[in-house]
Design a protein around this motif. Structure first.
Motif, PDB file in Angstrom:
ATOM      1  N   ASP A 202       0.817  -1.216   0.000  1.00 51.34           N
ATOM      2  CA  ASP A 202       0.000   0.000   0.000  1.00 51.34           C
ATOM      3  C   ASP A 202       0.857   1.274   0.000  1.00 51.34           C
ATOM      4  O   ASP A 202       0.362   2.347  -0.369  1.00 51.34           O
ATOM      5  N   LEU A 203       2.107   1.150   0.436  1.00 50.32           N
ATOM      6  CA  LEU A 203       2.993   2.317   0.504  1.00 50.32           C
ATOM      7  C   LEU A 203       3.781   2.543  -0.788  1.00 50.32           C
ATOM      8  O   LEU A 203       4.434   3.570  -0.936  1.00 50.32           O
ATOM      9  N   ILE A 204       3.720   1.592  -1.706  1.00 49.64           N
ATOM     10  CA  ILE A 204       4.563   1.634  -2.903  1.00 49.64           C
ATOM     11  C   ILE A 204       3.805   2.280  -4.053  1.00 49.64           C
ATOM     12  O   ILE A 204       2.709   1.839  -4.428  1.00 49.64           O
ATOM     13  N   GLN A 205       4.393   3.338  -4.624  1.00 46.81           N
ATOM     14  CA  GLN A 205       3.759   4.055  -5.722  1.00 46.81           C
ATOM     15  C   GLN A 205       4.702   4.132  -6.922  1.00 46.81           C
ATOM     16  O   GLN A 205       5.912   4.313  -6.759  1.00 46.81           O
ATOM     17  N   PRO A 206       4.160   3.998  -8.151  1.00 47.40           N
ATOM     18  CA  PRO A 206       4.990   4.123  -9.360  1.00 47.40           C
ATOM     19  C   PRO A 206       5.613   5.515  -9.442  1.00 47.40           C
ATOM     20  O   PRO A 206       5.011   6.505  -9.032  1.00 47.40           O
ATOM     21  N   ASN A 207       6.830   5.568  -9.982  1.00 45.54           N
ATOM     22  CA  ASN A 207       7.529   6.852 -10.095  1.00 45.54           C
ATOM     23  C   ASN A 207       8.321   6.927 -11.407  1.00 45.54           C
ATOM     24  O   ASN A 207       9.456   7.380 -11.431  1.00 45.54           O
ATOM     25  N   GLY A 208       7.720   6.431 -12.472  1.00 46.25           N
ATOM     26  CA  GLY A 208       8.366   6.502 -13.772  1.00 46.25           C
ATOM     27  C   GLY A 208       9.270   5.312 -14.040  1.00 46.25           C
ATOM     28  O   GLY A 208       9.103   4.242 -13.462  1.00 46.25           O
ATOM     29  N   SER A 209      10.251   5.522 -14.909  1.00 45.00           N
ATOM     30  CA  SER A 209      11.189   4.460 -15.253  1.00 45.00           C
ATOM     31  C   SER A 209      12.534   5.066 -15.604  1.00 45.00           C
ATOM     32  O   SER A 209      12.670   6.280 -15.766  1.00 45.00           O
ATOM     33  N   SER A 210      13.541   4.200 -15.732  1.00 43.24           N
ATOM     34  CA  SER A 210      14.897   4.665 -15.997  1.00 43.24           C
ATOM     35  C   SER A 210      15.728   3.505 -16.529  1.00 43.24           C
ATOM     36  O   SER A 210      15.470   2.344 -16.183  1.00 43.24           O
ATOM     37  N   PRO A 211      16.756   3.784 -17.346  1.00 48.58           N
ATOM     38  CA  PRO A 211      17.717   2.727 -17.673  1.00 48.58           C
ATOM     39  C   PRO A 211      18.353   2.222 -16.380  1.00 48.58           C
ATOM     40  O   PRO A 211      18.575   2.996 -15.441  1.00 48.58           O
ATOM     41  N   ILE A 212      18.653   0.945 -16.325  1.00 50.70           N
ATOM     42  CA  ILE A 212      19.121   0.330 -15.090  1.00 50.70           C
ATOM     43  C   ILE A 212      20.391   0.988 -14.556  1.00 50.70           C
ATOM     44  O   ILE A 212      20.531   1.214 -13.354  1.00 50.70           O
ATOM     45  N   HIS A 213      21.336   1.337 -15.436  1.00 47.83           N
ATOM     46  CA  HIS A 213      22.582   1.935 -14.964  1.00 47.83           C
ATOM     47  C   HIS A 213      22.325   3.311 -14.343  1.00 47.83           C
ATOM     48  O   HIS A 213      22.879   3.644 -13.287  1.00 47.83           O
ATOM     49  N   ALA A 214      21.451   4.096 -14.988  1.00 54.24           N
ATOM     50  CA  ALA A 214      21.126   5.428 -14.460  1.00 54.24           C
ATOM     51  C   ALA A 214      20.428   5.314 -13.109  1.00 54.24           C
ATOM     52  O   ALA A 214      20.643   6.140 -12.221  1.00 54.24           O
ATOM     53  N   ALA A 215      19.590   4.285 -12.941  1.00 52.22           N
ATOM     54  CA  ALA A 215      18.910   4.082 -11.662  1.00 52.22           C
ATOM     55  C   ALA A 215      19.915   3.786 -10.558  1.00 52.22           C
ATOM     56  O   ALA A 215      19.796   4.304  -9.441  1.00 52.22           O
ATOM     57  N   HIS A 216      20.932   2.996 -10.870  1.00 56.44           N
ATOM     58  CA  HIS A 216      21.948   2.660  -9.870  1.00 56.44           C
ATOM     59  C   HIS A 216      22.868   3.850  -9.585  1.00 56.44           C
ATOM     60  O   HIS A 216      23.195   4.115  -8.424  1.00 56.44           O
ATOM     61  N   VAL A 217      23.266   4.553 -10.612  1.00 60.80           N
ATOM     62  CA  VAL A 217      24.136   5.718 -10.413  1.00 60.80           C
ATOM     63  C   VAL A 217      23.417   6.791  -9.596  1.00 60.80           C
ATOM     64  O   VAL A 217      24.010   7.430  -8.716  1.00 60.80           O
ATOM     65  N   GLY A 218      22.133   6.976  -9.869  1.00 63.92           N
ATOM     66  CA  GLY A 218      21.364   8.002  -9.167  1.00 63.92           C
ATOM     67  C   GLY A 218      20.770   7.540  -7.852  1.00 63.92           C
ATOM     68  O   GLY A 218      20.117   8.328  -7.158  1.00 63.92           O
ATOM     69  N   GLY A 219      20.969   6.261  -7.494  1.00 65.37           N
ATOM     70  CA  GLY A 219      20.399   5.744  -6.252  1.00 65.37           C
ATOM     71  C   GLY A 219      18.888   5.815  -6.225  1.00 65.37           C
ATOM     72  O   GLY A 219      18.282   6.076  -5.174  1.00 65.37           O
ATOM     73  N   LYS A 220      18.254   5.562  -7.365  1.00 64.06           N
ATOM     74  CA  LYS A 220      16.798   5.675  -7.456  1.00 64.06           C
ATOM     75  C   LYS A 220      16.127   4.381  -6.999  1.00 64.06           C
ATOM     76  O   LYS A 220      16.578   3.281  -7.318  1.00 64.06           O
ATOM     77  N   LEU A 221      15.045   4.526  -6.249  1.00 62.76           N
ATOM     78  CA  LEU A 221      14.325   3.375  -5.725  1.00 62.76           C
ATOM     79  C   LEU A 221      13.679   2.598  -6.864  1.00 62.76           C
ATOM     80  O   LEU A 221      12.912   3.135  -7.655  1.00 62.76           O
ATOM     81  N   HIS A 222      14.017   1.314  -6.940  1.00 59.63           N
ATOM     82  CA  HIS A 222      13.438   0.438  -7.951  1.00 59.63           C
ATOM     83  C   HIS A 222      13.015  -0.860  -7.267  1.00 59.63           C
ATOM     84  O   HIS A 222      13.030  -0.956  -6.047  1.00 59.63           O
ATOM     85  N   ALA A 223      12.621  -1.843  -8.038  1.00 58.96           N
ATOM     86  CA  ALA A 223      12.152  -3.095  -7.448  1.00 58.96           C
ATOM     87  C   ALA A 223      12.743  -4.284  -8.183  1.00 58.96           C
ATOM     88  O   ALA A 223      13.178  -4.176  -9.343  1.00 58.96           O
TER      89      ALA A 223
END
Length: 216
Positions: A37-58
């Protein structure tokens, strides 16, 4: 993962993954089970950019157990950017608009060639994903909502047809008790303590499976 077979598409690190945010929260403690219930979508990103930016993914951490109560462990190839040459379970990231069940089914087909005809049960082991966090020496951050998933096979692992992708260097089946001793006695086989903790958590959930009879 941030490595792909030659001539495949997309380019390494450019695979698009789903991003998320936690409703009313910025952070949760490591290994906390997060309510869906606490998890909300927040767009998408290339995997490397998500890791470099420390973005929350699943992602998903799949515990494949056979009819003898043995678990499938996979050793990662040296070509992978994260934890090359170390052992663990089957893992995958969530693609945009993908449910945890769909993610698990895709990972099983793409990475180990396992179709549903050989599966007795496929389900999450907790009511929500656990909070996983790791910062790597190169600055990348793995800030991931990790589903602990159970896949029970109908038969023995050694008799179930599997086709591993290029990210798998070796594989082996072992009982839950043996696996617990392995992680405790040789933690250096598992990349770092964050992964070891995740493995121990999964094995603790699976412990009852080693004692319960399997139905045909």
């Amino acid at each position: 993962e941030e490595s792909l077979p030659p001539n495949s598409s997309p380019e390494p690190g450019m695979e698009e993954i789903a991003l998320f945010k936690l409703k009313g929260l910025k952070k949760m403690p490591f290994m906390t089970v997060v309510s869906p219930d606490l998890i909300q979508p927040n767009g998408s990103s290339p995997i490397h950019a998500a890791h470099v930016g420390g973005k929350l993914h699943a992602g998903v951490w799949i515990h494949i157990i056979d009819s003898d109560g043995k678990l499938l462990f996979l050793k990662r190839t040296m070509a992978l950017k994260t934890c090359p040459g170390f052992w663990g379970f089957l893992g995958e990231h969530t693609h945009p608009d993908e449910t945890p069940q769909q993610m698990a089914e895709r990972a099983l087909m793409e990475e180990v060639g396992l179709d549903s005809s050989h599966i007795q049960l496929s389900t999450n082991m907790t009511h929500g994903p656990v909070m996983y966090y790791r910062k790597y020496p190169d600055g990348r951050i793995d800030d991931q909502l990790t589903w602990l998933w159970l896949v029970a096979l109908k038969g023995k692992g050694t008799e179930t047809p599997l086709k591993f992708d290029d990210e798998v260097a070796e594989s082996k089946w072992m009982g839950i008790g043996e696996a617990q001793r392995w992680v405790k006695q040789t933690p250096s086989d598992f990349c770092h303590e964050t992964v070891s903790t995740l493995i121990k958590r999964g094995l603790a959930f699976l412990e009852p499976c080693a004692k319960a009879p399997r139905s045909a």
